[in-house]
Design a protein around this motif. Structure first.
Motif, PDB file in Angstrom:
ATOM      1  N   LEU A  23       0.821  -1.204   0.000  1.00 31.01           N
ATOM      2  CA  LEU A  23       0.000   0.000   0.000  1.00 31.01           C
ATOM      3  C   LEU A  23       0.858   1.258   0.000  1.00 31.01           C
ATOM      4  O   LEU A  23       1.871   1.330   0.688  1.00 31.01           O
ATOM      5  CB  LEU A  23      -0.929   0.006   1.210  1.00 31.01           C
ATOM      6  N   GLU A  24       0.424   2.239  -0.784  1.00 30.61           N
ATOM      7  CA  GLU A  24       1.086   3.529  -0.889  1.00 30.61           C
ATOM      8  C   GLU A  24       0.033   4.618  -0.725  1.00 30.61           C
ATOM      9  O   GLU A  24      -1.133   4.412  -1.073  1.00 30.61           O
ATOM     10  CB  GLU A  24       1.768   3.683  -2.253  1.00 30.61           C
ATOM     11  N   PRO A  25       0.411   5.798  -0.244  1.00 26.02           N
ATOM     12  CA  PRO A  25      -0.561   6.884  -0.050  1.00 26.02           C
ATOM     13  C   PRO A  25      -1.302   7.323  -1.309  1.00 26.02           C
ATOM     14  O   PRO A  25      -2.436   7.768  -1.243  1.00 26.02           O
ATOM     15  CB  PRO A  25       0.293   8.038   0.491  1.00 26.02           C
ATOM     16  N   LEU A  63      -5.683   7.115  -0.579  1.00 23.88           N
ATOM     17  CA  LEU A  63      -5.621   6.832   0.862  1.00 23.88           C
ATOM     18  C   LEU A  63      -5.277   8.098   1.632  1.00 23.88           C
ATOM     19  O   LEU A  63      -5.825   8.358   2.712  1.00 23.88           O
ATOM     20  CB  LEU A  63      -4.593   5.728   1.148  1.00 23.88           C
ATOM     21  N   GLU A  64      -4.405   8.904   1.070  1.00 21.12           N
ATOM     22  CA  GLU A  64      -4.002  10.157   1.714  1.00 21.12           C
ATOM     23  C   GLU A  64      -5.196  11.115   1.837  1.00 21.12           C
ATOM     24  O   GLU A  64      -5.419  11.734   2.882  1.00 21.12           O
ATOM     25  CB  GLU A  64      -2.884  10.797   0.898  1.00 21.12           C
ATOM     26  N   GLY A 100      -9.809  13.159   9.052  1.00 19.92           N
ATOM     27  CA  GLY A 100      -9.091  13.803  10.144  1.00 19.92           C
ATOM     28  C   GLY A 100      -8.294  12.833  10.987  1.00 19.92           C
ATOM     29  O   GLY A 100      -8.144  13.028  12.195  1.00 19.92           O
ATOM     30  N   VAL A 101      -7.784  11.784  10.340  1.00 14.93           N
ATOM     31  CA  VAL A 101      -6.989  10.778  11.050  1.00 14.93           C
ATOM     32  C   VAL A 101      -5.632  10.657  10.358  1.00 14.93           C
ATOM     33  O   VAL A 101      -5.476  11.061   9.209  1.00 14.93           O
ATOM     34  CB  VAL A 101      -7.708   9.401  11.073  1.00 14.93           C
ATOM     35  N   PRO A 102      -4.647  10.077  11.043  1.00 15.28           N
ATOM     36  CA  PRO A 102      -3.337   9.908  10.410  1.00 15.28           C
ATOM     37  C   PRO A 102      -3.405   8.941   9.222  1.00 15.28           C
ATOM     38  O   PRO A 102      -4.204   8.002   9.215  1.00 15.28           O
ATOM     39  CB  PRO A 102      -2.466   9.310  11.522  1.00 15.28           C
ATOM     40  N   LEU A 103      -2.564   9.170   8.252  1.00 12.09           N
ATOM     41  CA  LEU A 103      -2.492   8.306   7.074  1.00 12.09           C
ATOM     42  C   LEU A 103      -2.189   6.866   7.479  1.00 12.09           C
ATOM     43  O   LEU A 103      -2.766   5.922   6.923  1.00 12.09           O
ATOM     44  CB  LEU A 103      -1.426   8.820   6.101  1.00 12.09           C
ATOM     45  N   MET A 155      -4.086   3.371   6.282  1.00 11.72           N
ATOM     46  CA  MET A 155      -3.332   2.298   5.631  1.00 11.72           C
ATOM     47  C   MET A 155      -3.438   0.999   6.430  1.00 11.72           C
ATOM     48  O   MET A 155      -3.545  -0.083   5.849  1.00 11.72           O
ATOM     49  CB  MET A 155      -1.880   2.726   5.417  1.00 11.72           C
ATOM     50  N   GLU A 156      -3.423   1.103   7.760  1.00 12.37           N
ATOM     51  CA  GLU A 156      -3.589  -0.091   8.598  1.00 12.37           C
ATOM     52  C   GLU A 156      -4.981  -0.695   8.415  1.00 12.37           C
ATOM     53  O   GLU A 156      -5.129  -1.919   8.360  1.00 12.37           O
ATOM     54  CB  GLU A 156      -3.362   0.253  10.067  1.00 12.37           C
ATOM     55  N   GLU A 157      -6.003   0.160   8.323  1.00 14.51           N
ATOM     56  CA  GLU A 157      -7.364  -0.335   8.108  1.00 14.51           C
ATOM     57  C   GLU A 157      -7.482  -1.043   6.761  1.00 14.51           C
ATOM     58  O   GLU A 157      -8.110  -2.093   6.650  1.00 14.51           O
ATOM     59  CB  GLU A 157      -8.368   0.825   8.176  1.00 14.51           C
TER      60      GLU A 157
END
Length: 112
Positions: A45-47, A81-82, A89-92, A96-98
């Motif tokens: 996975l990439e942003p 994803l970014e 309003g959550v960290p990238l 990515m973990e989800e």
């Protein structure tokens, strides 16, 4: 040339149908070759990736993945994803973990 003079509309329709067939045929072959390349299968996975791209790469349902990530059913654009992380309003890393958890759960289901 005689055919064009006798049946100009029919000839134009045939030419248009032939052009459309070539266009969509070439496009289908290009996409098939792209996704058959092992480098594009099960990519890390990439942003910049969209849920749809990830779904193609990992052979999972793109709508389920998008729903899992909180993307509306009919988004106006294809969010990365970014972008999803920024809108939520959550960290990238969390998004990515989800996404990775969804992929892992689907890999487990497919192997059963």
């Amino acid at each position: 040339m005689t055919l064009l003079r006798r049946h100009p509309v029919l000839t134009a329709c045939f030419a248009l149908a032939l052009a459309a067939t070539l266009f969509f045929g070439i496009r289908t072959v290009q996409r098939t070759l792209y996704w058959m390349d092992p480098a594009h299968q099960a990519q890390a996975l990439e942003p910049w990736m969209t849920p749809r791209y990830i779904a193609h790469s990992w052979l999972v349902d793109g709508q389920e993945l998008a729903q899992h990530l909180g993307v509306p059913p009919e988004p106006e654009e294809r969010p990365t994803l970014e972008t999803i992380a920024k809108k939520r309003g959550v960290p990238l890393a969390q998004v990515m973990e989800e996404a990775q958890a969804f992929l892992d759960a689907n890999a487990t289901r497919q192997s059963e």
